[in-house]
Design an enzyme around this catalytic site. Structure first.
Site, PDB file in Angstrom:
ATOM      1  N   HIS A 158      -4.290 -28.211  15.102  1.00 18.11           N
ATOM      2  CA  HIS A 158      -5.287 -29.185  15.531  1.00 18.11           C
ATOM      3  C   HIS A 158      -5.584 -30.243  14.475  1.00 18.11           C
ATOM      4  CE1 HIS A 158      -6.647 -27.184  19.333  1.00 18.11           C
ATOM      5  NE2 HIS A 158      -6.013 -26.176  18.752  1.00 18.11           N
ATOM      6  N   ASP A 366      -7.664 -37.481  10.399  1.00 18.26           N
ATOM      7  CA  ASP A 366      -8.074 -36.574  11.466  1.00 18.26           C
ATOM      8  C   ASP A 366      -6.888 -36.290  12.368  1.00 18.26           C
ATOM      9  OD1 ASP A 366      -9.880 -34.974  12.830  1.00 18.26           O
ATOM     10  OD2 ASP A 366     -11.403 -36.539  12.946  1.00 18.26           O
TER      11      ASP A 366
END
Length: 475
Positions: A158, A366
């Protein structure tokens, strides 16, 4: 249809529909909702003894069975607080300056993965499909294979994956790379991360590509692909519409007194660039005196990893930055930054997103950033806000209507804020519509189905690069 087993570091607590849930928890619950199955992981609690940690706590919600185990304090400190959060997390976010490669923590990381594998192996049925989530559990498939498990096992990361020269700084990088080859499918958020990972494998001589997305390591074949995670788009839009009647949202609207609202929502972490974001907002205030008293910036930042010293120091620094800016620019009836250092319910956030004129999502790095997608999903079609997005967030590869910024360049980010505030309605609608259509097509169900299809069949995985229709060029 075979049963699905999801394994993650943490398993969510009993559902509180109004609670603020993390992106991973929301996505995985949506993925399991129709198919059903088993979700195994750490309860978040510590056991007094190793014998107590062997006890499995089970609960059933709908067609999902949750199996939870406690960890000993030693395991928590070495596996979670140590290797996962002080070595892997900074390393995979390109922050070698913050990485702490402690041999004891490394041993604890592999020991706990072996523990999870032992607990899980006893519950696996012959036709189960296993889906392992995130950086805490990279060695899990290798541990399961060592116990004779031959089921299909997929892994999804992730968070970002860095270039080889960054990853190779870890003393045990080869052991981790070898562990990946025990999976049948390794998935990343975007093509850039998948390409970085492939380069690591090739440079270490651990894999060679035999066909598009398929690699061979020794006698094992496995696949690598990019699977950008989505959100429950339609559901979140409905929540945002209903939240317009939320009492707290109404209070916020009244307190704004017709001022423009800029919103940022991030858990406390150095990867989120919150301090740099506030400095960019300060540049905006310095360069746009006409905006004084007419714009309010709301930053919602729940505490995170309070047991890690670097996070406590970061919390202090961000609070000081917000206080300094407010001290310099506030007026009797206006404070430029409202900084909230606690959790806000997800339903309330949806309503705040809907009333906001700008979503300020500017992480330094991110994997995806689901806040960016939730902000878009929450907007009013007839009068949408503008998403100002870091080019270093995975979401920038999909959301072509966002205004992209370099979060390290505070001056240009401040200028982007000024431009977003003045953006004409017609342009705002066009940008929003393009992004919303993208989120509707590639929602969390698409993410789940595309990953599991690639895992369970011999079909090629989605292409890495721009030929993948899910990736789009933001402006």
């Amino acid at each position: 249809m075979s049963r699905l087993i999801v394994v993650s570091n943490r398993v969510p607590p009993p559902a509180d529909k109004g609670a603020s849930a993390g992106g991973l928890a929301v996505a995985l619950q949506a993925a399991l909702r129709d198919r059903g199955g088993l979700w195994l992981g750490w309860s978040g609690e510590t056991a007094a003894t190793e014998a107590e940690s062997e006890e499995i706590k089970t609960r059933v919600e709908g067609n999902i069975t949750f199996s939870l185990v406690d960890l000993t304090k030693r395991d928590q400190e070495e596996y979670y607080s140590g290797f996962a959060n002080r070595a892997l997390w900074p390393l995979l976010h390109y922050r070698l300056d913050l990485a702490d490669f402690d041999r004891r923590d490394t041993t604890g990381y592999f020991r706990v993965n072996a523990f999870f594998a032992r607990i899980l192996a006893a519950q696996i049925q012959p036709d189960d499909v296993i889906w392992v989530q995130d950086y805490h559990l990279i060695p899990l498939a290798a541990e399961l294979r060592a116990r004779g498990i031959t089921n299909k096992i997929g892994f999804f990361l992730h968070i970002p994956w860095p270039p080889a020269d960054v990853f190779f700084a870890m003393p045990w990088h080869r052991r981790l790379l070898e562990a990946f080859t025990s999976y049948d499918l390794v998935g990343f958020q975007i093509d850039y991360d998948a390409e970085n990972f492939v380069n690591c494998l090739v440079r270490e001589g651990l894999g060679r590509e035999t066909s598009r997305g398929t690699f061979k390591a020794g006698e094992r074949e496995f696949k690598i692909g990019a699977f950008p995670i989505g959100i429950e788009t339609a559901e979140f839009t409905s929540v945002a519409v209903e939240a317009e009647h939320n009492a707290l949202v109404k209070r916020m609207a009244v307190s704004l007194n017709n001022r423009k609202l800029i919103i940022g929502v991030d858990r406390l972490d150095y990867s989120k660039g919150i301090d740099q974001r506030m400095l960019a907002y300060e540049r905006f205030l310095e360069n746009t005196p006409s905006a004084h008293g007419k714009v309010t910036y709301l930053q919602v930042t729940p505490k995170s990893r309070s047991d890690v010293p670097e996070y406590a120091e970061m919390q202090r620094e961000i609070a000081e930055t917000a206080g300094r800016i407010n001290g310099a620019f506030s007026d009797i009836d206006w404070v430029p930054i409202r900084y909230i250092n606690r959790t806000v319910k997800r339903t309330t956030l949806a309503g705040l997103f809907r009333m906001a004129d700008i979503g300020l999502v500017t992480p330094l790095r991110d994997g995806m950033n689901l806040v960016a997608k939730e902000f878009v999903a929450a907007q009013k079609p007839e009068d949408p806000g503008v998403l100002v997005l870091s080019r270093f967030a995975g979401a920038a590869r999909e959301l072509d209507g966002a205004v992209l910024v370099n979060p390290y360049d505070m001056e240009s980010t401040g200028g982007a804020i000024a431009g977003a505030i003045e953006m004409p309605l017609e342009e705002r609608i066009a940008r929003w519509r393009s992004m919303y259509d993208q989120l509707t097509r590639y929602d969390v169900n698409y993410w789940c189905e595309s990953f599991l299809k690639a895992l369970e069949t011999q079909h090629n995985v989605p292409a890495f690069g721009s030929q993948n229709p899910q990736f789009r060029q933001a402006s």
